[in-house]
Design an enzyme around this catalytic site. Structure first.
Site, PDB file in Angstrom:
ATOM      1  N   TRP A 106       0.827  -1.214   0.000  1.00  0.00           N
ATOM      2  CA  TRP A 106       0.000   0.000   0.000  1.00  0.00           C
ATOM      3  C   TRP A 106       0.858   1.260   0.000  1.00  0.00           C
ATOM      4  O   TRP A 106       0.415   2.301  -0.494  1.00  0.00           O
ATOM      5  CB  TRP A 106      -0.946  -0.009   1.194  1.00  0.00           C
ATOM      6  CG  TRP A 106      -2.079  -0.960   1.000  1.00  0.00           C
ATOM      7  CD1 TRP A 106      -2.322  -2.117   1.684  1.00  0.00           C
ATOM      8  CD2 TRP A 106      -3.129  -0.843   0.036  1.00  0.00           C
ATOM      9  NE1 TRP A 106      -3.447  -2.728   1.207  1.00  0.00           N
ATOM     10  CE2 TRP A 106      -3.967  -1.966   0.194  1.00  0.00           C
ATOM     11  CE3 TRP A 106      -3.440   0.091  -0.955  1.00  0.00           C
ATOM     12  CZ2 TRP A 106      -5.109  -2.179  -0.592  1.00  0.00           C
ATOM     13  CZ3 TRP A 106      -4.567  -0.118  -1.739  1.00  0.00           C
ATOM     14  CH2 TRP A 106      -5.389  -1.232  -1.549  1.00  0.00           C
ATOM     15  N   TRP A 166       2.260   1.223  -3.905  1.00  0.00           N
ATOM     16  CA  TRP A 166       1.314   1.167  -5.020  1.00  0.00           C
ATOM     17  C   TRP A 166       0.842   2.557  -5.451  1.00  0.00           C
ATOM     18  O   TRP A 166       0.717   2.851  -6.636  1.00  0.00           O
ATOM     19  CB  TRP A 166       0.134   0.280  -4.621  1.00  0.00           C
ATOM     20  CG  TRP A 166      -1.206   0.670  -5.128  1.00  0.00           C
ATOM     21  CD1 TRP A 166      -2.226   1.220  -4.409  1.00  0.00           C
ATOM     22  CD2 TRP A 166      -1.703   0.527  -6.463  1.00  0.00           C
ATOM     23  NE1 TRP A 166      -3.318   1.425  -5.209  1.00  0.00           N
ATOM     24  CE2 TRP A 166      -3.025   1.005  -6.484  1.00  0.00           C
ATOM     25  CE3 TRP A 166      -1.157   0.039  -7.653  1.00  0.00           C
ATOM     26  CZ2 TRP A 166      -3.804   1.023  -7.630  1.00  0.00           C
ATOM     27  CZ3 TRP A 166      -1.937   0.051  -8.797  1.00  0.00           C
ATOM     28  CH2 TRP A 166      -3.230   0.534  -8.772  1.00  0.00           C
ATOM     29  N   PRO A 198       1.569   9.084  -4.093  1.00  0.00           N
ATOM     30  CA  PRO A 198       0.968  10.380  -3.721  1.00  0.00           C
ATOM     31  C   PRO A 198      -0.074  10.268  -2.616  1.00  0.00           C
ATOM     32  O   PRO A 198      -0.078  11.070  -1.671  1.00  0.00           O
ATOM     33  CB  PRO A 198       0.345  10.863  -5.035  1.00  0.00           C
ATOM     34  CG  PRO A 198       1.167  10.217  -6.102  1.00  0.00           C
ATOM     35  CD  PRO A 198       1.518   8.871  -5.555  1.00  0.00           C
ATOM     36  N   HIS A 214     -13.144   4.002  -1.115  1.00  0.00           N
ATOM     37  CA  HIS A 214     -13.307   2.881  -2.032  1.00  0.00           C
ATOM     38  C   HIS A 214     -14.794   2.518  -2.177  1.00  0.00           C
ATOM     39  O   HIS A 214     -15.277   2.274  -3.287  1.00  0.00           O
ATOM     40  CB  HIS A 214     -12.516   1.665  -1.538  1.00  0.00           C
ATOM     41  CG  HIS A 214     -11.071   1.677  -1.938  1.00  0.00           C
ATOM     42  ND1 HIS A 214     -10.131   2.449  -1.299  1.00  0.00           N
ATOM     43  CD2 HIS A 214     -10.401   1.014  -2.922  1.00  0.00           C
ATOM     44  CE1 HIS A 214      -8.940   2.247  -1.854  1.00  0.00           C
ATOM     45  NE2 HIS A 214      -9.082   1.389  -2.844  1.00  0.00           N
TER      46      HIS A 214
END
Length: 208
Positions: A87, A90, A93, A128
């Site tokens: 995490w 991946w 930013p 999400h």
């Protein structure tokens, strides 16, 4: 005179997705596993294409056009041996934003690293779910639950599995986790929209 209201067939998705709904309706776990594995490969290929198109191509093109010097949008997440490292590598930013504006302020406020990390995952889980629920117009919390499930996985993998075994867990979570969520959302969407519309279309016509 009796007038029958015109019956319209609801829009149906493609046959493979319709067939994928049957094992869920019938609770046929072996067929569920088969459908999951069939969906895993094309889903992961699309996910990798999205990663390359967005993180590698589009963001770098925007950075070049704007003469932005810091091009660190991702690192070698494919070599991650733990969930936390995946995490952090991946989406750099977002990782930096969460670390600067959520994680570190919570540490300065006296919270533990575990509590701060949980809040970061909680915020990520909310967005999400938001990105899925709004277009589908339904709230089922599958994406939210999947993201929160990363918390115990992130806690256990560095302590139990390392090296190539930890990397295998990361890849299995990627390859199998997304198709499970997709199948659950498809199932719920069909139940709420397609099947409900089909039942309404089969209902007896109103007599006038």
């Amino acid at each position: 005179n009796q007038r029958h209201a015109p019956r319209t067939r609801p829009a149906m998705a493609c046959a493979p997705i319709e067939n994928s709904m049957k094992p869920f309706t019938e609770l046929d776990f072996m067929r569920m596993l088969e459908r999951l594995l069939k969906l895993a490969v094309p889903n992961h290929l699309l996910w990798l294409m999205f990663f390359y198109g967005y993180f590698h191509s589009l963001l770098n093109a925007i950075g070049e056009a704007m003469r932005f010097g810091d091009r660190g949008f991702y690192s070698d997440w494919w070599n991650a041996e733990t969930i936390p490292r995946f995490w952090s590598d991946w989406n750099i930013p977002i990782h930096k934003w969460a670390r600067r504006h959520v994680f570190k302020p919570m540490l300065h406020a006296g919270y533990t690293k575990v509590q701060a990390a949980f809040v970061v995952f909680l915020i990520s889980a909310f967005f999400h779910e938001y990105l899925v629920s709004v277009p589908l117009r339904m709230l089922k919390l599958w994406a939210f639950t999947a993201m929160l499930a990363q918390v115990p996985l992130a806690y256990l993998t560095p302590r139990v599995l390392r090296g190539v075994y930890g990397n295998a867990v990361v890849w299995l979570a990627l390859i199998l986790g997304q198709p499970i969520a997709i199948l659950m959302y498809c199932h719920d969407y069909y139940i709420m929209h397609v099947f409900a519309a089909a039942a309404a279309a089969r209902a007896p016509a109103t007599q006038i």
